[in-house]
Write a protein that holds these residues in place. Structure first.
Motif, PDB file in Angstrom:
ATOM      1  N   PHE A  17     -16.070  26.250 110.682  1.00  0.00           N
ATOM      2  CA  PHE A  17     -16.795  27.435 110.242  1.00  0.00           C
ATOM      3  C   PHE A  17     -16.071  28.736 110.549  1.00  0.00           C
ATOM      4  O   PHE A  17     -16.445  29.787 110.055  1.00  0.00           O
ATOM      5  N   GLY A  18     -15.021  28.660 111.341  1.00  0.00           N
ATOM      6  CA  GLY A  18     -14.377  29.887 111.779  1.00  0.00           C
ATOM      7  C   GLY A  18     -13.814  30.733 110.663  1.00  0.00           C
ATOM      8  O   GLY A  18     -13.774  31.949 110.744  1.00  0.00           O
ATOM      9  N   ILE A  69     -19.926  40.127 112.737  1.00  0.00           N
ATOM     10  CA  ILE A  69     -20.848  40.226 111.615  1.00  0.00           C
ATOM     11  C   ILE A  69     -22.193  39.631 112.015  1.00  0.00           C
ATOM     12  O   ILE A  69     -22.339  38.410 112.128  1.00  0.00           O
ATOM     13  N   LYS A  70     -23.162  40.514 112.239  1.00  0.00           N
ATOM     14  CA  LYS A  70     -24.483  40.091 112.703  1.00  0.00           C
ATOM     15  C   LYS A  70     -25.539  40.230 111.611  1.00  0.00           C
ATOM     16  O   LYS A  70     -26.411  39.378 111.465  1.00  0.00           O
ATOM     17  N   GLY A 116     -25.026  33.310 100.470  1.00  0.00           N
ATOM     18  CA  GLY A 116     -26.130  32.746 101.234  1.00  0.00           C
ATOM     19  C   GLY A 116     -26.127  33.229 102.669  1.00  0.00           C
ATOM     20  O   GLY A 116     -25.930  34.404 102.946  1.00  0.00           O
ATOM     21  N   ASP A 117     -26.299  32.296 103.605  1.00  0.00           N
ATOM     22  CA  ASP A 117     -26.376  32.681 105.024  1.00  0.00           C
ATOM     23  C   ASP A 117     -25.155  32.190 105.792  1.00  0.00           C
ATOM     24  O   ASP A 117     -25.261  31.690 106.904  1.00  0.00           O
ATOM     25  N   GLN A 118     -23.971  32.331 105.186  1.00  0.00           N
ATOM     26  CA  GLN A 118     -22.746  31.890 105.862  1.00  0.00           C
ATOM     27  C   GLN A 118     -22.539  32.588 107.196  1.00  0.00           C
ATOM     28  O   GLN A 118     -21.837  32.084 108.067  1.00  0.00           O
ATOM     29  N   PHE A 119     -23.128  33.788 107.354  1.00  0.00           N
ATOM     30  CA  PHE A 119     -22.966  34.526 108.610  1.00  0.00           C
ATOM     31  C   PHE A 119     -24.165  34.348 109.536  1.00  0.00           C
ATOM     32  O   PHE A 119     -24.309  35.082 110.506  1.00  0.00           O
ATOM     33  N   GLY A 120     -25.039  33.397 109.207  1.00  0.00           N
ATOM     34  CA  GLY A 120     -26.155  33.098 110.094  1.00  0.00           C
ATOM     35  C   GLY A 120     -27.434  33.823 109.760  1.00  0.00           C
ATOM     36  O   GLY A 120     -28.506  33.437 110.213  1.00  0.00           O
ATOM     37  N   ASN A 121     -27.342  34.906 108.976  1.00  0.00           N
ATOM     38  CA  ASN A 121     -28.512  35.669 108.580  1.00  0.00           C
ATOM     39  C   ASN A 121     -28.428  35.984 107.091  1.00  0.00           C
ATOM     40  O   ASN A 121     -27.331  36.123 106.547  1.00  0.00           O
ATOM     41  N   PRO A 122     -29.568  36.092 106.405  1.00  0.00           N
ATOM     42  CA  PRO A 122     -29.542  36.427 104.979  1.00  0.00           C
ATOM     43  C   PRO A 122     -28.997  37.830 104.756  1.00  0.00           C
ATOM     44  O   PRO A 122     -29.124  38.711 105.612  1.00  0.00           O
ATOM     45  N   MET A 123     -28.367  38.039 103.596  1.00  0.00           N
ATOM     46  CA  MET A 123     -27.793  39.343 103.268  1.00  0.00           C
ATOM     47  C   MET A 123     -28.871  40.296 102.763  1.00  0.00           C
ATOM     48  O   MET A 123     -29.693  39.951 101.928  1.00  0.00           O
ATOM     49  N   GLN A 124     -28.841  41.507 103.287  1.00  0.00           N
ATOM     50  CA  GLN A 124     -29.760  42.553 102.849  1.00  0.00           C
ATOM     51  C   GLN A 124     -29.081  43.410 101.792  1.00  0.00           C
ATOM     52  O   GLN A 124     -27.886  43.700 101.876  1.00  0.00           O
ATOM     53  N   VAL A 125     -29.838  43.822 100.774  1.00  0.00           N
ATOM     54  CA  VAL A 125     -29.313  44.741  99.756  1.00  0.00           C
ATOM     55  C   VAL A 125     -29.928  46.113  99.972  1.00  0.00           C
ATOM     56  O   VAL A 125     -31.149  46.263 100.047  1.00  0.00           O
ATOM     57  N   ALA A 156     -13.664  37.801 103.405  1.00  0.00           N
ATOM     58  CA  ALA A 156     -12.819  37.261 102.336  1.00  0.00           C
ATOM     59  C   ALA A 156     -12.913  35.738 102.293  1.00  0.00           C
ATOM     60  O   ALA A 156     -13.006  35.134 101.215  1.00  0.00           O
ATOM     61  N   ALA A 157     -12.900  35.121 103.463  1.00  0.00           N
ATOM     62  CA  ALA A 157     -13.005  33.668 103.530  1.00  0.00           C
ATOM     63  C   ALA A 157     -14.350  33.182 103.005  1.00  0.00           C
ATOM     64  O   ALA A 157     -14.434  32.132 102.358  1.00  0.00           O
ATOM     65  N   ALA A 158     -15.405  33.941 103.276  1.00  0.00           N
ATOM     66  CA  ALA A 158     -16.736  33.557 102.800  1.00  0.00           C
ATOM     67  C   ALA A 158     -16.774  33.550 101.268  1.00  0.00           C
ATOM     68  O   ALA A 158     -17.340  32.641 100.648  1.00  0.00           O
ATOM     69  N   PHE A 159     -16.154  34.560 100.662  1.00  0.00           N
ATOM     70  CA  PHE A 159     -16.121  34.604  99.200  1.00  0.00           C
ATOM     71  C   PHE A 159     -15.252  33.481  98.633  1.00  0.00           C
ATOM     72  O   PHE A 159     -15.623  32.827  97.654  1.00  0.00           O
ATOM     73  N   LYS A 160     -14.098  33.250  99.255  1.00  0.00           N
ATOM     74  CA  LYS A 160     -13.219  32.183  98.771  1.00  0.00           C
ATOM     75  C   LYS A 160     -13.917  30.825  98.835  1.00  0.00           C
ATOM     76  O   LYS A 160     -13.753  29.989  97.945  1.00  0.00           O
ATOM     77  N   GLU A 161     -14.687  30.606  99.885  1.00  0.00           N
ATOM     78  CA  GLU A 161     -15.425  29.356 100.004  1.00  0.00           C
ATOM     79  C   GLU A 161     -16.488  29.251  98.914  1.00  0.00           C
ATOM     80  O   GLU A 161     -16.676  28.197  98.301  1.00  0.00           O
TER      81      GLU A 161
END
Length: 321
Positions: free
Chosen positions: A16-17, A24-25, A51-60, A268-273
């Motif tokens: 996951f690293g 990023i919280k 999605g929640d790749q960083f552990g929390n949902p994204m806020q807009v 960047a890695a989150a988007f590539k995934e």
């Protein structure tokens, strides 16, 4: 058993690293406009795709003002190193940077992060036009820039005007000499084309989907770097026909220029995934976007080169000094 557990934790951290950062919280996407527009759409693709790749949902969060000017100012004053926030941009934003509409802030004051898809410019004529190919059209342009009327849904200096200007520049002709008819939108421009008020419409390929089977229009070329998938696969690109006139209507994100490399690379890695998943492809399609998946340093370099080119064209056309 303890050793096995420890090894499992290490492996999980390694896995996951690439898409996570301790900085990023609270992931947040800034849409620099009111709800409902293109920037909102851009953030929603990221919100659903990552999605929640960083552990929390994204806020807009919506931040209207100056078609992006308020947001870029904020991220060059109080949030220059914010690891949690990404800001939506479009090709219109890049044009605003190139023409100085964001004041002192330039492409070097942000870090361009990732795209979520694109539309592309297109060169469109009536099906009964004398121009059967792009070469036919460009030969006419080379003979006399003012010999035909080009129209689109935007004023001089807009994205649609830039498409026409790029076409003329590709054959070393002066965009200031072309007859350009500005319409209030793409629908009006198409009506003008079908009615004979203009000879050529420099629109977007995405809006042609509903017109491909009517027999009323002919797309001479798409202004994409490569051939597009169906239903546009048979349409040649300006590049393959020998004209340096690409126009990508890009949708993506930037971050503050002082954000840490760790946070930038994690995003960047989150988007590539996400790019490799069927879910992300479906979101792109459902939002009317064509695939354009670039993230990290490659995008930053691509965008900065694109803005340089836009600035040079704007200067030659007298839009800026």
């Amino acid at each position: 058993m303890k050793k096995l557990f420890a090894a499992t934790v290490v492996m999980a951290n390694c896995f996951f690293g690439s898409a996570q950062s301790s900085d990023i919280k609270k992931p947040e996407c800034i849409a620099p406009a009111k709800p409902g527009g293109g920037f909102d759409l851009t953030c929603r693709v990221a919100q659903g795709g990552i999605g929640d790749q960083f552990g929390n949902p994204m806020q807009v969060t919506f931040m209207p003002g100056g078609i992006g000017a308020v947001a870029i100012t904020l991220f060059n004053t109080t949030r220059t190193d914010d690891p949690n926030a990404i800001v939506a941009f479009s090709s219109g934003s890049l044009l605003n940077i190139a023409t100085g509409k964001y004041g002192e802030w330039t492409e070097n004051d942000v870090r361009f992060l990732a795209t979520v898809g694109a539309d592309f410019g297109a060169v469109i004529v009536r099906s009964d036009s004398e121009f059967k190919t792009l070469d036919d059209l460009m030969n006419k342009v080379k003979a006399d820039e003012s010999s035909l009327a080009i129209g689109a849904g935007g004023s001089v200096g807009s994205q649609d005007w830039m498409k026409a200007a790029l076409l003329l520049k590709s054959v070393e002709r002066d965009p200031r000499k072309m007859i350009y008819v500005a319409y209030d939108g793409g629908g009006d421009a198409l009506t003008g084309l079908l009615g004979g008020s203009i000879d050529v419409y420099t629109g977007d390929i995405g809006e042609m989907t509903a017109h491909l089977d009517t027999g009323e229009l002919r797309v001479l070329a798409v202004m994409s770097p490569d051939r597009l998938p169906e239903p546009f696969a048979d349409i040649p690109t300006t590049k393959e026909l020998g004209y340096d006139a690409e126009w990508t209507i890009m949708r993506g994100f930037y971050m503050g220029k002082n954000v840490s490399d760790d946070a930038y690379e994690a995003w960047a890695a989150a988007f590539k995934e996400a790019y490799g998943t069927e879910e992300f492809a479906k979101i792109q399609h459902d939002k009317g976007l064509l695939p354009l998946n670039i993230a990290g340093k490659d995008l930053d370099e691509n965008v900065k080169e694109r803005i340089k080119k836009l600035r040079a064209i704007a200067k030659e056309a007298g839009l800026i000094e």
